[in-house]
Design a protein around this motif. Structure first.
Motif, PDB file in Angstrom:
ATOM      1  N   CYS A 282     -57.890  64.315  21.353  1.00 37.55           N
ATOM      2  CA  CYS A 282     -59.195  63.754  21.691  1.00 37.55           C
ATOM      3  C   CYS A 282     -59.936  63.381  20.405  1.00 37.55           C
ATOM      4  CB  CYS A 282     -59.999  64.763  22.510  1.00 37.55           C
ATOM      5  SG  CYS A 282     -61.631  64.188  23.039  1.00 37.55           S
ATOM      6  N   LEU A 283     -60.508  62.169  20.376  1.00 39.24           N
ATOM      7  CA  LEU A 283     -61.200  61.679  19.192  1.00 39.24           C
ATOM      8  C   LEU A 283     -62.564  62.347  19.033  1.00 39.24           C
ATOM      9  CD1 LEU A 283     -60.393  57.855  19.479  1.00 39.24           C
ATOM     10  CD2 LEU A 283     -59.188  59.591  18.131  1.00 39.24           C
ATOM     11  N   GLY A 284     -63.150  62.158  17.865  1.00 35.67           N
ATOM     12  CA  GLY A 284     -64.455  62.732  17.573  1.00 35.67           C
ATOM     13  C   GLY A 284     -65.586  61.947  18.216  1.00 35.67           C
ATOM     14  N   TYR A 285     -66.797  62.469  18.027  1.00 38.40           N
ATOM     15  CA  TYR A 285     -67.998  61.864  18.594  1.00 38.40           C
ATOM     16  C   TYR A 285     -68.216  60.469  18.001  1.00 38.40           C
ATOM     17  CZ  TYR A 285     -72.911  61.326  19.834  1.00 38.40           C
ATOM     18  OH  TYR A 285     -74.094  60.860  20.327  1.00 38.40           O
ATOM     19  N   PRO A 286     -68.637  59.473  18.806  1.00 37.19           N
ATOM     20  CA  PRO A 286     -68.957  59.558  20.243  1.00 37.19           C
ATOM     21  C   PRO A 286     -67.786  59.238  21.158  1.00 37.19           C
ATOM     22  CG  PRO A 286     -69.670  57.441  19.422  1.00 37.19           C
ATOM     23  CD  PRO A 286     -69.037  58.162  18.247  1.00 37.19           C
ATOM     24  N   PHE A 287     -66.630  58.882  20.549  1.00 38.11           N
ATOM     25  CA  PHE A 287     -65.498  58.427  21.366  1.00 38.11           C
ATOM     26  C   PHE A 287     -64.954  59.556  22.241  1.00 38.11           C
ATOM     27  CE2 PHE A 287     -65.567  56.156  17.294  1.00 38.11           C
ATOM     28  CZ  PHE A 287     -65.808  54.871  17.742  1.00 38.11           C
ATOM     29  N   GLY A 288     -65.036  60.790  21.742  1.00 32.23           N
ATOM     30  CA  GLY A 288     -64.513  61.911  22.508  1.00 32.23           C
ATOM     31  C   GLY A 288     -65.254  62.192  23.794  1.00 32.23           C
ATOM     32  N   LEU A 289     -66.434  61.594  23.973  1.00 28.96           N
ATOM     33  CA  LEU A 289     -67.165  61.785  25.226  1.00 28.96           C
ATOM     34  C   LEU A 289     -66.405  61.198  26.412  1.00 28.96           C
ATOM     35  CD1 LEU A 289     -70.791  60.937  24.013  1.00 28.96           C
ATOM     36  CD2 LEU A 289     -69.759  63.201  24.312  1.00 28.96           C
TER      37      LEU A 289
END
Length: 227
Positions: free
Chosen positions: A119-126
């Protein structure tokens, strides 16, 4: 504008899979998947349990107190007390299959088959918790929330063991109720219990027939022993 002018043209019809190349991308933009029957991989007829070992190091940031005059304690405001620093706590966790019912955060690793995704970091992980961005084997919009993270090592699979059929245990005593259908073959040994034979009951009243007045024309075969 002006791309929307192509939306009504058959040559720009969007395909079922957003990973399909073509001119449709000049008029349409993928916004997720609504079809519950959409799958990139057919389900197996006999699912098996993954028996290999696939782990990853999950790290979380934790804030802890520190001495303000210590060299490893950040103190930009020159505070005498109340300083804190951020440290990472890491532990090994197993890579589990992706599930649309779980909550994912930055750094979580899942697998689809043997392929790993992080899972990618913020904001993409949202978007990791949005089933429309479920990682798949084919390219698609899921790459806005996940990235490939290698492949889990193949290992032995364990097929689920079917339950053993149950066998009825024999009864300890004879049945008290007769069977619904009689047996078509005689038993090998005679019954041990005597048959209840019905004997005739003698009459309790004497005969009302009068004796004959004339002697019999035929003598008896054996003489009487009493006069």
């Amino acid at each position: 504008f002006p791309d929307y002018r192509h939306c009504g043209q058959a040559g720009y019809h969007p395909p079922k899979s957003p990973a399909t190349p073509g001119a449709w991308k000049d008029a349409w933009a993928p916004q997720g998947i609504c079809d519950p029957n959409y799958y990139t991989m057919a389900p197996t007829h006999s699912p098996s349990v993954y028996g290999g070992s696939c782990d990853y190091l999950k790290c979380t940031s934790v804030s802890t107190d520190c001495q303000c005059d210590s060299s490893d304690c950040p103190n930009p405001h020159g505070l005498p007390v109340g300083c804190t620093k951020t440290v990472q706590s890491c532990e090994s966790e197993a890579v589990e299959p992706y599930s649309s019912t779980r909550i994912y955060v930055y750094g979580d690793v899942v697998r689809v088959g043997l392929d790993r995704y992080v899972c990618l970091g913020y904001p993409f992980g949202l978007w990791c918790n949005n089933p429309s961005y479920q990682p798949r084997l084919m390219d698609g919009i899921w790459s806005d929330a996940w990235r490939r993270d290698g492949v889990c090592p193949s290992g032995p699979t364990q097929s689920p063991t079917p339950p053993a059929p149950s066998t009825p245990s024999p009864s300890r005593g004879p049945s008290q109720s007769p069977s619904a259908m009689p047996s078509t073959s005689p038993s090998k040994s005679p019954s041990q219990s005597p048959t209840n034979k019905i004997e005739p009951i003698p009459s309790q009243s004497p005969s009302t027939k009068a004796p004959s007045t004339s002697p019999s024309q035929s003598p008896s075969k054996a003489p009487s022993t009493s006069p």
